[in-house]
Motif scaffolding. Structure first.
Motif, PDB file in Angstrom:
ATOM      1  N   LEU A  31      53.237  18.380  79.067  1.00 46.66           N
ATOM      2  CA  LEU A  31      52.676  19.449  79.885  1.00 46.66           C
ATOM      3  C   LEU A  31      52.212  18.936  81.240  1.00 46.66           C
ATOM      4  O   LEU A  31      52.524  19.524  82.278  1.00 46.66           O
ATOM      5  CB  LEU A  31      51.503  20.115  79.154  1.00 46.66           C
ATOM      6  CG  LEU A  31      51.857  21.051  78.020  1.00 46.66           C
ATOM      7  CD1 LEU A  31      50.598  21.479  77.279  1.00 46.66           C
ATOM      8  CD2 LEU A  31      52.606  22.254  78.533  1.00 46.66           C
ATOM      9  N   VAL A  32      51.468  17.838  81.245  1.00 48.48           N
ATOM     10  CA  VAL A  32      50.931  17.307  82.492  1.00 48.48           C
ATOM     11  C   VAL A  32      52.029  16.727  83.366  1.00 48.48           C
ATOM     12  O   VAL A  32      51.979  16.840  84.595  1.00 48.48           O
ATOM     13  CB  VAL A  32      49.843  16.245  82.194  1.00 48.48           C
ATOM     14  CG1 VAL A  32      49.436  15.495  83.435  1.00 48.48           C
ATOM     15  CG2 VAL A  32      48.642  16.909  81.554  1.00 48.48           C
ATOM     16  N   THR A  33      53.052  16.135  82.770  1.00 49.45           N
ATOM     17  CA  THR A  33      54.096  15.470  83.542  1.00 49.45           C
ATOM     18  C   THR A  33      55.123  16.441  84.091  1.00 49.45           C
ATOM     19  O   THR A  33      55.532  16.317  85.250  1.00 49.45           O
ATOM     20  CB  THR A  33      54.804  14.427  82.658  1.00 49.45           C
ATOM     21  OG1 THR A  33      53.814  13.527  82.156  1.00 49.45           O
ATOM     22  CG2 THR A  33      55.821  13.648  83.461  1.00 49.45           C
ATOM     23  N   TRP A  34      55.573  17.427  83.300  1.00 47.77           N
ATOM     24  CA  TRP A  34      56.687  18.270  83.724  1.00 47.77           C
ATOM     25  C   TRP A  34      56.326  19.746  83.868  1.00 47.77           C
ATOM     26  O   TRP A  34      56.729  20.387  84.832  1.00 47.77           O
ATOM     27  CB  TRP A  34      57.851  18.138  82.747  1.00 47.77           C
ATOM     28  CG  TRP A  34      58.429  16.765  82.723  1.00 47.77           C
ATOM     29  CD1 TRP A  34      59.035  16.128  83.754  1.00 47.77           C
ATOM     30  CD2 TRP A  34      58.423  15.848  81.638  1.00 47.77           C
ATOM     31  NE1 TRP A  34      59.414  14.873  83.359  1.00 47.77           N
ATOM     32  CE2 TRP A  34      59.064  14.675  82.069  1.00 47.77           C
ATOM     33  CE3 TRP A  34      57.953  15.909  80.335  1.00 47.77           C
ATOM     34  CZ2 TRP A  34      59.236  13.581  81.243  1.00 47.77           C
ATOM     35  CZ3 TRP A  34      58.128  14.822  79.516  1.00 47.77           C
ATOM     36  CH2 TRP A  34      58.766  13.660  79.977  1.00 47.77           C
ATOM     37  N   VAL A  35      55.619  20.307  82.916  1.00 50.63           N
ATOM     38  CA  VAL A  35      55.418  21.760  82.906  1.00 50.63           C
ATOM     39  C   VAL A  35      54.442  22.212  83.988  1.00 50.63           C
ATOM     40  O   VAL A  35      54.740  23.125  84.761  1.00 50.63           O
ATOM     41  CB  VAL A  35      54.958  22.235  81.514  1.00 50.63           C
ATOM     42  CG1 VAL A  35      54.659  23.720  81.513  1.00 50.63           C
ATOM     43  CG2 VAL A  35      56.012  21.897  80.471  1.00 50.63           C
ATOM     44  N   PHE A  36      53.272  21.599  84.079  1.00 48.69           N
ATOM     45  CA  PHE A  36      52.285  22.024  85.060  1.00 48.69           C
ATOM     46  C   PHE A  36      52.770  21.842  86.501  1.00 48.69           C
ATOM     47  O   PHE A  36      52.577  22.737  87.325  1.00 48.69           O
ATOM     48  CB  PHE A  36      50.952  21.317  84.840  1.00 48.69           C
ATOM     49  CG  PHE A  36      50.258  21.713  83.561  1.00 48.69           C
ATOM     50  CD1 PHE A  36      50.452  22.954  82.969  1.00 48.69           C
ATOM     51  CD2 PHE A  36      49.397  20.833  82.935  1.00 48.69           C
ATOM     52  CE1 PHE A  36      49.829  23.323  81.800  1.00 48.69           C
ATOM     53  CE2 PHE A  36      48.753  21.184  81.759  1.00 48.69           C
ATOM     54  CZ  PHE A  36      48.964  22.427  81.197  1.00 48.69           C
ATOM     55  N   PRO A  37      53.417  20.708  86.868  1.00 49.29           N
ATOM     56  CA  PRO A  37      53.946  20.618  88.237  1.00 49.29           C
ATOM     57  C   PRO A  37      55.024  21.664  88.523  1.00 49.29           C
ATOM     58  O   PRO A  37      55.094  22.199  89.633  1.00 49.29           O
ATOM     59  CB  PRO A  37      54.522  19.207  88.313  1.00 49.29           C
ATOM     60  CG  PRO A  37      53.769  18.442  87.292  1.00 49.29           C
ATOM     61  CD  PRO A  37      53.491  19.414  86.187  1.00 49.29           C
ATOM     62  N   TRP A  38      55.852  21.982  87.549  1.00 52.47           N
ATOM     63  CA  TRP A  38      56.889  22.993  87.748  1.00 52.47           C
ATOM     64  C   TRP A  38      56.258  24.368  87.990  1.00 52.47           C
ATOM     65  O   TRP A  38      56.660  25.101  88.895  1.00 52.47           O
ATOM     66  CB  TRP A  38      57.806  23.025  86.532  1.00 52.47           C
ATOM     67  CG  TRP A  38      58.809  24.125  86.569  1.00 52.47           C
ATOM     68  CD1 TRP A  38      59.894  24.222  87.380  1.00 52.47           C
ATOM     69  CD2 TRP A  38      58.796  25.302  85.764  1.00 52.47           C
ATOM     70  NE1 TRP A  38      60.569  25.388  87.123  1.00 52.47           N
ATOM     71  CE2 TRP A  38      59.915  26.076  86.129  1.00 52.47           C
ATOM     72  CE3 TRP A  38      57.961  25.777  84.769  1.00 52.47           C
ATOM     73  CZ2 TRP A  38      60.204  27.289  85.537  1.00 52.47           C
ATOM     74  CZ3 TRP A  38      58.257  26.975  84.166  1.00 52.47           C
ATOM     75  CH2 TRP A  38      59.365  27.721  84.561  1.00 52.47           C
ATOM     76  N   VAL A  39      55.257  24.716  87.196  1.00 47.57           N
ATOM     77  CA  VAL A  39      54.581  25.999  87.370  1.00 47.57           C
ATOM     78  C   VAL A  39      53.856  26.029  88.711  1.00 47.57           C
ATOM     79  O   VAL A  39      53.856  27.049  89.401  1.00 47.57           O
ATOM     80  CB  VAL A  39      53.611  26.269  86.199  1.00 47.57           C
ATOM     81  CG1 VAL A  39      52.724  27.472  86.470  1.00 47.57           C
ATOM     82  CG2 VAL A  39      54.379  26.458  84.907  1.00 47.57           C
TER      83      VAL A  39
END
Length: 52
Positions: A31-39
């Motif tokens: 979540l911290v590495t890929w999902v949150f930056p994408w959102v």
């Protein structure tokens, strides 16, 4: 759902707890590495000002 997950995991209680802790760490890392930056890139910059 949690009871079904608990029944599916192999081993004694301490192994199940260890597996769940590792899974939670992997999910948080993803979540911290890929999902949150994408959102964040989808939302765009937030311009907030305080004061006059």
């Amino acid at each position: 759902m949690y009871a079904a997950l608990w029944r599916v995991l192999p081993g004694p209680v301490w192994v199940r707890i260890l597996i769940l802790v590792v899974l939670a760490a992997v999910v948080l890392f993803a979540l911290v590495t890929w999902v949150f930056p994408w959102v964040d890139s989808l939302l765009g910059p937030q311009e907030g000002t305080v004061g006059p």
